[in-house]
Design a protein around this motif. Structure first.
Motif, PDB file in Angstrom:
ATOM      1  N   LEU A 116       0.814  -1.217   0.000  1.00  0.00           N
ATOM      2  CA  LEU A 116       0.000   0.000   0.000  1.00  0.00           C
ATOM      3  C   LEU A 116       0.849   1.269   0.000  1.00  0.00           C
ATOM      4  O   LEU A 116       0.323   2.373  -0.183  1.00  0.00           O
ATOM      5  N   LYS A 117       2.156   1.137   0.214  1.00  0.00           N
ATOM      6  CA  LYS A 117       3.052   2.304   0.136  1.00  0.00           C
ATOM      7  C   LYS A 117       3.524   2.578  -1.287  1.00  0.00           C
ATOM      8  O   LYS A 117       4.076   3.646  -1.547  1.00  0.00           O
ATOM      9  N   SER A 168      -4.957  14.104   4.269  1.00  0.00           N
ATOM     10  CA  SER A 168      -6.374  14.055   3.926  1.00  0.00           C
ATOM     11  C   SER A 168      -7.012  12.687   4.098  1.00  0.00           C
ATOM     12  O   SER A 168      -6.442  11.668   3.708  1.00  0.00           O
ATOM     13  N   ARG A 169      -8.217  12.675   4.670  1.00  0.00           N
ATOM     14  CA  ARG A 169      -9.083  11.489   4.627  1.00  0.00           C
ATOM     15  C   ARG A 169     -10.044  11.580   3.443  1.00  0.00           C
ATOM     16  O   ARG A 169     -10.765  10.640   3.144  1.00  0.00           O
ATOM     17  N   LEU A 175     -11.849  -4.289   7.198  1.00  0.00           N
ATOM     18  CA  LEU A 175     -10.797  -4.481   6.197  1.00  0.00           C
ATOM     19  C   LEU A 175     -10.621  -3.204   5.372  1.00  0.00           C
ATOM     20  O   LEU A 175      -9.503  -2.725   5.167  1.00  0.00           O
ATOM     21  N   ILE A 176     -11.735  -2.635   4.924  1.00  0.00           N
ATOM     22  CA  ILE A 176     -11.660  -1.455   4.049  1.00  0.00           C
ATOM     23  C   ILE A 176     -11.049  -0.281   4.809  1.00  0.00           C
ATOM     24  O   ILE A 176     -10.165   0.406   4.305  1.00  0.00           O
ATOM     25  N   ARG A 177     -11.498  -0.075   6.049  1.00  0.00           N
ATOM     26  CA  ARG A 177     -10.964   1.050   6.840  1.00  0.00           C
ATOM     27  C   ARG A 177      -9.466   0.870   7.081  1.00  0.00           C
ATOM     28  O   ARG A 177      -8.711   1.830   7.021  1.00  0.00           O
ATOM     29  N   ALA A 178      -9.034  -0.368   7.334  1.00  0.00           N
ATOM     30  CA  ALA A 178      -7.604  -0.609   7.565  1.00  0.00           C
ATOM     31  C   ALA A 178      -6.803  -0.270   6.305  1.00  0.00           C
ATOM     32  O   ALA A 178      -5.730   0.335   6.385  1.00  0.00           O
ATOM     33  N   VAL A 179      -7.335  -0.636   5.156  1.00  0.00           N
ATOM     34  CA  VAL A 179      -6.639  -0.341   3.901  1.00  0.00           C
ATOM     35  C   VAL A 179      -6.564   1.175   3.679  1.00  0.00           C
ATOM     36  O   VAL A 179      -5.506   1.719   3.363  1.00  0.00           O
ATOM     37  N   VAL A 180      -7.689   1.865   3.855  1.00  0.00           N
ATOM     38  CA  VAL A 180      -7.723   3.322   3.641  1.00  0.00           C
ATOM     39  C   VAL A 180      -6.732   4.015   4.564  1.00  0.00           C
ATOM     40  O   VAL A 180      -6.005   4.923   4.155  1.00  0.00           O
ATOM     41  N   GLU A 181      -6.695   3.565   5.802  1.00  0.00           N
ATOM     42  CA  GLU A 181      -5.832   4.177   6.813  1.00  0.00           C
ATOM     43  C   GLU A 181      -4.365   4.106   6.381  1.00  0.00           C
ATOM     44  O   GLU A 181      -3.608   5.051   6.575  1.00  0.00           O
ATOM     45  N   ILE A 208      -8.374  -2.056  -4.480  1.00  0.00           N
ATOM     46  CA  ILE A 208      -9.795  -2.328  -4.262  1.00  0.00           C
ATOM     47  C   ILE A 208      -9.906  -3.395  -3.183  1.00  0.00           C
ATOM     48  O   ILE A 208      -9.626  -4.566  -3.431  1.00  0.00           O
ATOM     49  N   PRO A 209     -10.262  -2.996  -1.955  1.00  0.00           N
ATOM     50  CA  PRO A 209     -10.492  -3.992  -0.912  1.00  0.00           C
ATOM     51  C   PRO A 209     -11.905  -4.558  -1.045  1.00  0.00           C
ATOM     52  O   PRO A 209     -12.862  -3.810  -1.232  1.00  0.00           O
ATOM     53  N   ARG A 210     -12.020  -5.869  -0.978  1.00  0.00           N
ATOM     54  CA  ARG A 210     -13.348  -6.507  -1.015  1.00  0.00           C
ATOM     55  C   ARG A 210     -13.530  -7.283   0.261  1.00  0.00           C
ATOM     56  O   ARG A 210     -12.890  -8.312   0.463  1.00  0.00           O
TER      57      ARG A 210
END
Lengths: 432, 432
Positions: A203-204, B228-229, A220-226, A213-215
């Motif tokens: 992710l870096k 940014s979020r 899971l999605i929040r961890a990826v966005v973070e 695209i997290p499914r």
């Protein structure tokens, strides 16, 4: 494993991820110039390999299933994990169906000749490298690989460890198909290490990977966005609404509310809140729909105005504010009365997740006003929320449903894995 | 200011930002249902206010200019900051021109009737709330406000403190235009506090703001992305290339290279590296273009292969690897020889910024291969890189040039400030 070996493996993760992503980038450039015929040949070869290797796939899946109970997986999760002969056939059919879709690459979105004679066009091209992080369903390995290949991208796939054996076996079929069609093996790579650190590292790499695209579930999605420096296309919760307008046809309103809530409850486009115009309370329609939901076994969380007007029932309880935000994914539903259509859309815009929201109405102006005011990816008029789906919409297989507003909104097909390129063709023009 | 007052002001920033963004969200919902006629009336009223209040605008600008030297602004920055009567007229004309463009809202992108009779369409709708962070040019206040209004969005604008008085005066004209057209004042808000903390706070509010567009230098953009979020549409550097193919027409190659590098150097679509096919070294074309660039006063950073073949010149020096990544924005240029078209596109894909890259060629297959292989937002064949621009492309005013691949790529007009909504109209359909 010795401590030294552990250290070595841990230290290798960044270098391994860098190599993997660089290989994907190179494969992506090769894919971008591979003709549609070659990409489709790979897809058909993948489908054939899935069929031919069904025994190996079932054996690999058995290993995951044997470990599943020890890993504390629920029955529902074990069912999602399980492969059977017919399920493998359906996965193969989906890959063939993706091959049969029109090629999204090269589509000219617009074009014109500028005053200076430059011929300008805007043309669909692949995104490049797509990173898909997913949970237990092994069919995603085949679906995601197929959609990325169809759209001319290289894919990096990271599945759940519960399905590790199944995913590897399916990936072997993908690799066989790529080889048969003369496409690079790195066009679809499966992240082998079960280490979570690999996801963090990948992710870096915003210079090598174009989109993630997290499914899976919201956590899971929040961890990826973070963690991500790469743009993420998100599919958060589906807190979907049905609004029953004053002018709704009673039979239609009952059928749509029942279908949206109960036809399948564990899916993102099922209804979670039903709002009734106050006139339907007086006409008896609200009471009729509430009774039908209770009879169907739905547990209702009712707002004050509806609760006051409804006879007590063991499955009827007062709603709290948390209920308006809840994605139950079960036989539960929030219900309330609103004074007007605008109050309904205000409620949806405040509490909803911008996924799918429906109105049942006989009034043309109300339908138009609802669609104009509701801030949602899928605005449904007089039909069930359950229709917001790539297959239903005719997009073919879907890579997900976006609750974002940028790039793609709602059901996403292969075309949503492309971007565009401006192409300007001149004969020597310079700017003065 | 007393210490207590400072504390109070600091503590107020999160609450102030929350209020401001919530007001923008509400105004965005109102804007989404405002007809195009009303949004255009606001734009014309803004243009009229800019013209009518020219003396006030010039007086406010004088205050910024008076402070500019004390703030250590360079001459170029002071020039960008300066308003004059003709400049204000051009700003007003740009707002009128945006009003005259077709309405991007409500455009139907596709539509069909599903087998079950549901009429499905995909319709352009505003993004919602757009947050624009920009540096010293006060005209951005008017341009950005106008593009957001045109596309039915609410805007939050945060300009540079060097232009604070000018921005406030222009914003007063925007507010007057909104009022005259009956649109909410919160449709365009200027962040008043010079405190950087306000930007940080606003970038957390992903539930209230839909997209952030930073307009300025790379450090501004990186700082926004870091914090940014909210999804950010980025416009990083323009490290643009011209590749002179073996088959290039010599006069055309010279004219395009000179124009791309020297016609205007401080802009993102100016060329920063020129690559020559090795055949052009033998034919003398590379030497001719190099001589023309040196004659024009360009300082050249030459790769080994070109350096070896070129007579010494005071403005010719060896390139380092850093030169391939450099966006000079000045009369400097990196130059090198490549063995093939593929080596040229590999170089561009490795070092470029995916902004604008050109080929000069007489060979049809080379043109097609270059376009297919080069990973860039704007692929130019036989014309200057300087044409990749919203005005040149006929998009009208542009909100920026995206070097991202998601959502928008290349020059972005009003339509790129919209998303879409799926609308499904049925007559009682439920899923079985």
């Amino acid at each position: 494993m010795t401590a030294a070996a552990t250290d070595e493996a841990t230290q290798d993760v960044p270098a391994h991820c860098q190599d993997l992503a660089a290989a994907a980038r190179a494969a992506g450039h090769a894919m971008a110039t591979a003709p549609g015929r070659q990409r489709n040949a790979a897809l058909h070869a993948i489908a054939a390999a899935l069929r031919a290797r069904t025994p190996e796939l079932l054996a690999a899946n058995e290993e995951d299933l044997a470990a599943a109970e020890g890993n504390g997986l629920s029955d529902a999760m074990i069912d999602r994990l399980r492969l059977t002969g017919p399920r493998i056939e359906r996965i193969a059919e989906a890959v063939d169906a993706i091959a049969a879709q029109p090629d999204p690459v090269g589509r000219i979105l617009e074009g014109r000749v500028l005053d200076n004679g430059i011929r300008l066009s805007r043309v669909r091209v692949p995104l490049g490298v797509v990173f898909i992080v997913f949970e237990s369903r092994p069919n995603v390995t085949a679906d995601a690989a197929a959609l990325c290949l169809k759209s001319g991208n290289a894919a990096i796939l990271r599945g759940g460890k519960e399905a590790a054996h199944s995913n590897r076996a399916i990936h072997a079929c993908v690799a066989a198909g790529l080889g048969a069609a003369g496409l690079p093996a790195a066009a679809v790579q499966l992240v082998g290490t079960p280490d979570r650190a690999a996801v963090t590292e990948l992710l870096k790499l915003d210079g090598l990977i174009d989109v993630c695209i997290p499914r899976g579930g919201e956590s899971l999605i929040r961890a990826v966005v973070e963690q991500s420096r790469i743009p993420v296309i998100k599919h958060y919760t589906g807190n979907c609404h049905v609004y029953v307008d004053a002018s709704a046809d009673p039979d239609m309103a009952e059928a749509i509310c029942l279908n949206a809530k109960t036809q399948r409850t564990g899916v993102c486009n099922a209804a979670e809140t039903i709002l009734f115009h106050e006139a339907t309370l007086r006409s008896g329609l609200a009471g009729r729909v509430v009774a039908a939901l209770l009879d169907a076994g739905v547990e209702l969380h009712a707002g004050d105005r509806l609760l006051d007007a409804t006879p007590a029932h063991p499955r009827l309880r007062p709603a709290t504010a948390a209920d308006w935000a809840e994605e139950y994914l079960s036989m539960e539903c929030a219900v309330e009365v609103v004074a007007s259509l605008d109050e309904a859309t205000d409620h949806i815009n405040r509490w909803g997740s911008r996924h799918t929201d429906a109105i049942v109405t006989g009034d043309l102006a109300a339908a138009d006003r609802f669609v104009a005011r509701v801030d949602t990816a899928n605005a449904m008029v007089n039909c069930s929320t359950r229709f917001s789906d790539g297959q239903q919409y005719g997009l073919g297989a879907e890579i997900g449903i976006s609750t974002d507003k940028l790039h793609a909104r709602g059901p996403m097909g292969a075309e949503d894995l492309t971007t565009y390129q401006w192409v300007a063709r001149g004969d020597g023009q310079v700017r003065s």
